[in-house]
Design a protein around this motif. Structure first.
Motif, PDB file in Angstrom:
ATOM      1  N   UNK A 189       0.828  -1.217   0.000  1.00 55.14           N
ATOM      2  CA  UNK A 189       0.000   0.000   0.000  1.00 55.14           C
ATOM      3  C   UNK A 189       0.859   1.263   0.000  1.00 55.14           C
ATOM      4  N   UNK A 190       0.448   2.200  -0.805  1.00 53.97           N
ATOM      5  CA  UNK A 190       1.023   3.550  -0.798  1.00 53.97           C
ATOM      6  C   UNK A 190      -0.115   4.507  -0.454  1.00 53.97           C
ATOM      7  N   UNK A 191       0.063   5.296   0.575  1.00 51.17           N
ATOM      8  CA  UNK A 191      -0.986   6.216   0.996  1.00 51.17           C
ATOM      9  C   UNK A 191      -1.395   7.120  -0.166  1.00 51.17           C
ATOM     10  N   UNK A 192      -2.701   7.326  -0.372  1.00 48.42           N
ATOM     11  CA  UNK A 192      -3.149   8.168  -1.490  1.00 48.42           C
ATOM     12  C   UNK A 192      -2.499   9.543  -1.507  1.00 48.42           C
ATOM     13  N   UNK A 193      -2.278  10.123  -0.344  1.00 46.73           N
ATOM     14  CA  UNK A 193      -1.656  11.449  -0.299  1.00 46.73           C
ATOM     15  C   UNK A 193      -0.257  11.401  -0.911  1.00 46.73           C
ATOM     16  N   UNK A 194       0.475  10.330  -0.612  1.00 44.84           N
ATOM     17  CA  UNK A 194       1.829  10.186  -1.156  1.00 44.84           C
ATOM     18  C   UNK A 194       1.771   9.936  -2.658  1.00 44.84           C
ATOM     19  N   UNK A 195       0.884   9.013  -3.061  1.00 39.72           N
ATOM     20  CA  UNK A 195       0.779   8.691  -4.485  1.00 39.72           C
ATOM     21  C   UNK A 195       0.381   9.920  -5.303  1.00 39.72           C
ATOM     22  N   UNK A 196      -0.564  10.685  -4.800  1.00 36.10           N
ATOM     23  CA  UNK A 196      -1.020  11.866  -5.535  1.00 36.10           C
ATOM     24  C   UNK A 196       0.057  12.947  -5.576  1.00 36.10           C
ATOM     25  N   UNK A 197       0.808  13.080  -4.495  1.00 37.58           N
ATOM     26  CA  UNK A 197       1.887  14.072  -4.487  1.00 37.58           C
ATOM     27  C   UNK A 197       2.972  13.696  -5.483  1.00 37.58           C
ATOM     28  N   UNK A 198       3.311  12.405  -5.528  1.00 36.48           N
ATOM     29  CA  UNK A 198       4.320  11.960  -6.497  1.00 36.48           C
ATOM     30  C   UNK A 198       3.855  12.242  -7.909  1.00 36.48           C
ATOM     31  N   UNK A 199       2.566  11.927  -8.177  1.00 33.11           N
ATOM     32  CA  UNK A 199       2.055  12.129  -9.531  1.00 33.11           C
ATOM     33  C   UNK A 199       2.055  13.584  -9.923  1.00 33.11           C
TER      34      UNK A 199
END
Length: 298
Positions: free
Chosen positions: A281-291
């Motif tokens: 799992x990757x926290x949505x906040x982290x995934x969205x920030x990376x994107x």
């Protein structure tokens, strides 16, 4: 109401009626001898390391918190079908585990102040319980060794009748108590029950741990459950290591707080919090920030 399969003889209606009328009931044959031995084995790793910090915890009382993280036997007990059935009778679907602790009262310990287990939910009384408590006797409860004392029917008391108990609002804020435990003591009855028995009681019931007049320790453990909208006493999402929580049955993960109370209480960035237990799992906040090539925080 959720349906829970109970594979041992159990008078659910009778136990629920006693809780309705008296505020408590006792399951005398709750733990098998083998389960009781396993409870004692696991607790043996942790007892002898911590004593209470005040009169309510007990200065000669040892408490071991977050039991559910410490042994699979406590997973089994937390999910016991008889307890789940009683919880389903008194609490909303999606109820949570709110406390999981062992309590060992040493010789010479004084009585706890009289209190209720869900007093920190500041809702005027009389009212339905917000939590349902269990205490399982690891050692037999007797009049001499500090067995739990209860005031039958006090789960129906209003705020005026509760004034002066330990968890009365003014007392919790440090104001003098207007009634003494000595005034309540004549109304209380001490519970006597064998090792392996379990008392189940409303979070609104007035009770206390008794004085240990014996020369031996008295050990028990307590699992408490609360409404799905209520804040838990123990923060199990932080207190139970991820690597332990991942191994638990799904229902137990949900009891810890990896669940959603409809429509969206407990959601994690608009998704099921159980996803956080997936090792990938990757926290949505982290995934969205990376994107977005954004820093956290900006």
């Amino acid at each position: 109401m959720a349906t829970v399969e109970i594979r041992v003889p159990f008078d659910l209606a009778g136990h629920a009626q006693r809780i309705d009328e008296d505020g408590y009931t006792i399951i005398p044959d709750f733990l098998s001898a083998a389960d009781l031995a396993e409870v004692r084995r696991v607790l043996g790793f942790y007892l002898g390391t911590h004593v209470g910090r005040n009169d309510c915890e007990g200065t000669r009382t040892e408490r071991v918190y977050t039991l559910v993280a410490r042994g699979r036997i406590f997973w089994q007990v937390a999910l016991d079908p008889r307890i789940m059935a009683l919880c389903a009778r008194f609490l909303l679907p999606g109820f949570l585990l709110t406390a999981s602790q062992a309590i060992q009262i040493e010789p010479g310990e004084t009585p706890q102040p009289f209190h209720t287990d869900d007093a920190f939910y500041r809702i005027p009384r009389p009212r339905p319980m917000v939590s349902l408590s269990t205490i399982v006797a690891v050692d037999a409860f007797t009049a001499e060794n500090g067995g739990t004392e209860i005031i039958a029917g006090s789960h129906l008391w209003d705020d005026r009748q509760l004034a002066g108990t330990f968890d009365d609002a003014g007392v919790m804020e440090g104001l003098p108590r207007t009634h003494t435990d000595a005034a309540l003591a004549p109304m209380a009855r001490g519970l006597t029950m064998p090792a392996g028995a379990c008392v189940v009681f409303a979070g609104t019931l007035v009770h206390r741990g008794g004085r240990n007049r014996s020369d031996r320790q008295r050990c028990a453990f307590s699992h408490q459950y609360c409404e799905p909208w209520a804040r838990q006493q123990e923060n199990f999402v932080l207190g139970v290591p991820f690597e332990v929580a991942r191994q638990m049955p799904v229902r137990l993960q949900q009891l810890l707080g990896y669940s959603i109370h409809p429509p969206f209480m407990g959601q994690m960035s608009a998704s099921d919090p159980r996803k956080a237990l997936d090792p990938a799992h990757v926290a949505p906040v982290i995934a969205q920030a990376r994107a977005a090539s954004a820093r956290l925080p900006e």
